[in-house]
Motif scaffolding. Structure first.
Motif, PDB file in Angstrom:
ATOM      1  N   PHE A 112      30.726  -5.580   9.060  1.00  0.00           N
ATOM      2  CA  PHE A 112      30.440  -6.690   8.140  1.00  0.00           C
ATOM      3  C   PHE A 112      31.715  -7.473   7.806  1.00  0.00           C
ATOM      4  CE2 PHE A 112      26.502  -4.713   5.797  1.00  0.00           C
ATOM      5  CZ  PHE A 112      25.783  -4.775   6.974  1.00  0.00           C
ATOM      6  N   GLU A 142      25.496  -6.225  14.235  1.00  0.00           N
ATOM      7  CA  GLU A 142      25.794  -7.155  13.151  1.00  0.00           C
ATOM      8  C   GLU A 142      27.299  -7.269  13.007  1.00  0.00           C
ATOM      9  OE1 GLU A 142      23.655  -7.044   9.348  1.00  0.00           O
ATOM     10  OE2 GLU A 142      25.029  -8.504   8.484  1.00  0.00           O
ATOM     11  N   HIS A 147      23.954 -11.623  13.659  1.00  0.00           N
ATOM     12  CA  HIS A 147      23.172 -10.383  13.793  1.00  0.00           C
ATOM     13  C   HIS A 147      22.095 -10.609  14.865  1.00  0.00           C
ATOM     14  CE1 HIS A 147      21.418  -6.615  13.019  1.00  0.00           C
ATOM     15  NE2 HIS A 147      20.984  -6.764  11.788  1.00  0.00           N
ATOM     16  N   HIS A 176      20.188 -13.184  -5.289  1.00  0.00           N
ATOM     17  CA  HIS A 176      20.603 -11.787  -5.105  1.00  0.00           C
ATOM     18  C   HIS A 176      21.666 -11.489  -6.156  1.00  0.00           C
ATOM     19  CE1 HIS A 176      21.761  -8.077  -3.031  1.00  0.00           C
ATOM     20  NE2 HIS A 176      20.742  -8.251  -2.217  1.00  0.00           N
ATOM     21  N   LYS A 178      24.348  -9.659  -5.495  1.00  0.00           N
ATOM     22  CA  LYS A 178      25.638  -9.412  -4.859  1.00  0.00           C
ATOM     23  C   LYS A 178      26.025 -10.554  -3.929  1.00  0.00           C
ATOM     24  CE  LYS A 178      25.829  -5.473  -2.645  1.00  0.00           C
ATOM     25  NZ  LYS A 178      25.379  -4.183  -2.068  1.00  0.00           N
ATOM     26  N   LEU A 180      26.512 -11.550  -0.359  1.00  0.00           N
ATOM     27  CA  LEU A 180      26.102 -11.033   0.957  1.00  0.00           C
ATOM     28  C   LEU A 180      26.639 -11.924   2.084  1.00  0.00           C
ATOM     29  CD1 LEU A 180      22.381  -9.878   0.556  1.00  0.00           C
ATOM     30  CD2 LEU A 180      24.483  -8.609   0.096  1.00  0.00           C
ATOM     31  N   PRO A 181      26.744 -11.334   3.270  1.00  0.00           N
ATOM     32  CA  PRO A 181      27.216 -12.093   4.438  1.00  0.00           C
ATOM     33  C   PRO A 181      26.281 -13.245   4.811  1.00  0.00           C
ATOM     34  CG  PRO A 181      27.151  -9.722   4.900  1.00  0.00           C
ATOM     35  CD  PRO A 181      26.473  -9.918   3.587  1.00  0.00           C
ATOM     36  N   VAL A 184      23.044 -12.932   8.894  1.00  0.00           N
ATOM     37  CA  VAL A 184      21.617 -12.998   9.219  1.00  0.00           C
ATOM     38  C   VAL A 184      21.128 -14.450   9.270  1.00  0.00           C
ATOM     39  CG1 VAL A 184      19.288 -12.381   8.453  1.00  0.00           C
ATOM     40  CG2 VAL A 184      21.091 -10.643   8.516  1.00  0.00           C
ATOM     41  N   LYS A 236      16.023 -15.095   2.780  1.00  0.00           N
ATOM     42  CA  LYS A 236      17.283 -14.334   2.860  1.00  0.00           C
ATOM     43  C   LYS A 236      18.284 -14.879   1.860  1.00  0.00           C
ATOM     44  CE  LYS A 236      20.177 -11.353   4.752  1.00  0.00           C
ATOM     45  NZ  LYS A 236      20.791 -10.995   3.457  1.00  0.00           N
ATOM     46  N   CYS A 272      14.675  -9.752   6.914  1.00  0.00           N
ATOM     47  CA  CYS A 272      15.270  -8.757   7.827  1.00  0.00           C
ATOM     48  C   CYS A 272      15.269  -7.352   7.244  1.00  0.00           C
ATOM     49  CB  CYS A 272      16.685  -9.185   8.181  1.00  0.00           C
ATOM     50  SG  CYS A 272      17.793  -9.219   6.754  1.00  0.00           S
ATOM     51  N   LEU A 273      15.148  -7.250   5.909  1.00  0.00           N
ATOM     52  CA  LEU A 273      15.262  -5.979   5.177  1.00  0.00           C
ATOM     53  C   LEU A 273      16.706  -5.438   5.296  1.00  0.00           C
ATOM     54  CD1 LEU A 273      11.879  -4.244   6.152  1.00  0.00           C
ATOM     55  CD2 LEU A 273      12.319  -5.787   4.236  1.00  0.00           C
ATOM     56  N   PRO A 274      17.222  -4.742   4.339  1.00  0.00           N
ATOM     57  CA  PRO A 274      16.571  -4.323   3.096  1.00  0.00           C
ATOM     58  C   PRO A 274      16.385  -5.497   2.128  1.00  0.00           C
ATOM     59  CG  PRO A 274      18.907  -3.789   3.004  1.00  0.00           C
ATOM     60  CD  PRO A 274      18.648  -4.356   4.372  1.00  0.00           C
ATOM     61  N   ARG A 276      15.519  -6.858  -1.867  1.00  0.00           N
ATOM     62  CA  ARG A 276      15.504  -6.542  -3.297  1.00  0.00           C
ATOM     63  C   ARG A 276      14.204  -7.097  -3.878  1.00  0.00           C
ATOM     64  NH1 ARG A 276      20.315  -4.236  -5.848  1.00  0.00           N
ATOM     65  NH2 ARG A 276      21.862  -4.146  -4.202  1.00  0.00           N
TER      66      ARG A 276
HETATM   67  C1  SN0 Z   1      23.123  -6.995   4.883  1.00  0.00           C
HETATM   68  C2  SN0 Z   1      23.297  -8.498   5.039  1.00  0.00           C
HETATM   69  O1  SN0 Z   1      23.937  -8.914   6.025  1.00  0.00           O
HETATM   70  O2  SN0 Z   1      22.794  -9.251   4.218  1.00  0.00           O
HETATM   71  C3  SN0 Z   1      22.382  -6.401   6.055  1.00  0.00           C
HETATM   72  C4  SN0 Z   1      21.124  -7.069   6.459  1.00  0.00           C
HETATM   73  C5  SN0 Z   1      20.540  -6.546   7.725  1.00  0.00           C
HETATM   74  N1  SN0 Z   1      22.395  -6.718   3.652  1.00  0.00           N
HETATM   75  C6  SN0 Z   1      22.949  -6.102   2.641  1.00  0.00           C
HETATM   76  O3  SN0 Z   1      24.114  -5.765   2.680  1.00  0.00           O
HETATM   77  C7  SN0 Z   1      22.081  -5.828   1.419  1.00  0.00           C
HETATM   78  C8  SN0 Z   1      22.847  -5.122   0.356  1.00  0.00           C
HETATM   79  C9  SN0 Z   1      22.123  -5.037  -0.982  1.00  0.00           C
HETATM   80  O4  SN0 Z   1      22.756  -4.491  -1.868  1.00  0.00           O
HETATM   81  O5  SN0 Z   1      20.996  -5.490  -1.146  1.00  0.00           O
END
Ligand code: SN0
Length: 316
Positions: A112, A142, A147, A176, A178, A180-181, A184, A236, A272-274, A276
């Motif tokens: 990441f 990824e 990804h 969200h 946090k 996040l990258p 995706v 996303k 894509c999951l995970p 929230r």
């Molecule tokens: C990663 C992202 O790139 O957004 C992986 C996705 C496949 N997702 C997260 O890091 C989610 C972390 C969170 O705390 O919800």
């Protein structure tokens, strides 16, 4: 195909889609292709779908698989050249990647972004070095900016469910807690542009993706307008690319709900999951008939298997 890190590694996308959907119908048709070949999967970050689907894909092709959680079990990796390693990093990527190339015929890598220095994250340096020093084909699980195995599975999911030749696909930013990258959404955009759909991206101001990936997508800052008539809604969160790595908005109005689906063409919802729950997506969507998220995750297997098959067949 030798390496798989971006859609541009794919020579013929339509042929690869067909290949993956054929594998879905007949998973063990090539069960001896990978006999006596070893896939190494190296994770510098957590994973559920990527780890399991890629292992399973390799097993379906007769390969052996080794998995390593580098972040927890490996030595801290140094990637900078010419550095005096008197701090926390223990092993240089030059030796680490080269050694993995001794044990593995193909290596998958997840790394990441740090979300601090945009040029550093977007340089692709880590993967370039892995490709150079391992001497074996490298599959992205990824990277700091893309990804591709996820996006390929997303394409497969649209391909097998679409009701019109050129559906309207909307990538929508969601809130969200946090930072996040952008990997995706960058990757999804890159693949949608190659797959050729009516593609719209919607997000609050300040969340524009890098032009090299959003390409010809229509950008619409008004989510309601963007969702009008959508056949697919890809939800996303990502942090800002412009104000790099920053969370500029937590506006809960951007969460996807059933109310917003009314404005769409009975739009199917992807992620894509995970995910929230209650922040990015309402429970009612995830638990309702329009959610494709589990089918989409299931397709991770076929995207990985098609990619590994192509690499194995290339007689590297
Ligand atoms: C990663 C992202 O790139 O957004 C992986 C996705 C496949 N997702 C997260 O890091 C989610 C972390 C969170 O705390 O919800």
């Amino acid at each position: 195909m030798r390496n798989f890190t971006t859609v541009t590694d794919v020579v013929d996308l339509n042929a690869l889609i067909k290949e993956a959907l054929d594998l879905k119908k007949n998973p063990y048709a090539h069960k001896t292709l990978g006999v006596n070949k070893t896939l190494g999967l190296i994770f510098l970050n957590p994973s559920l779908r990527t780890r399991l689907s890629t292992q399973k894909a390799a097993l379906n092709l007769g390969m052996n698989v080794m998995v390593m959680n580098m972040d927890k079990e490996g030595w801290a990796l140094e990637t900078e050249d010419g550095i005096v390693m008197n701090q926390n990093t223990v092993e240089h990527i030059k030796e680490a990647a080269a050694v993995m190339g001794q044990y593995c015929d193909i290596v998958g890598v997840r790394s990441f972004p740090k979300l601090i220095d945009r040029d550093d994250d977007y340089s692709g340096d880590f993967f370039k070095k892995f490709i150079k020093y391992s001497g074996v084909p490298i599959v992205s699980l990824e990277s700091s900016k893309l990804h591709p195995l996820q996006s390929f599975a997303d394409v497969l999911t649209i391909e097998e469910t679409k009701k019109v030749a050129r559906p309207k696909v909307v990538l929508t930013w969601a809130p969200h807690i946090k930072s996040l990258p952008q990997a995706v959404p960058n990757s999804f955009a890159e693949w949608m542009n190659a797959y050729d759909v009516d593609f719209v991206i919607t997000h609050p101001k300040g969340y524009d993706l890098a032009k090299e990936f959003s390409g010809k997508a229509k950008i619409e800052y008004n989510q309601t307008k963007a969702l009008e008539g959508a056949d697919y809604i890809y939800v996303k969160n990502w942090s800002s690319y412009e104000d790099y790595g920053k969370v500029l908005s937590m506006d809960s109005n951007w969460m996807m709900t059933n109310e917003k689906l009314k404005n769409t063409n009975n739009g199917k919802v992807m992620h894509c999951l995970p995910v929230r729950r209650g922040i990015e997506l309402a429970d009612e969507i995830l638990d309702g008939p329009n959610s494709l998220v589990v089918q989409e995750a299931g397709n991770r297997l076929w995207s990985a298997q098609a990619v590994l098959k192509k690499i194995l067949e290339s007689n590297f």
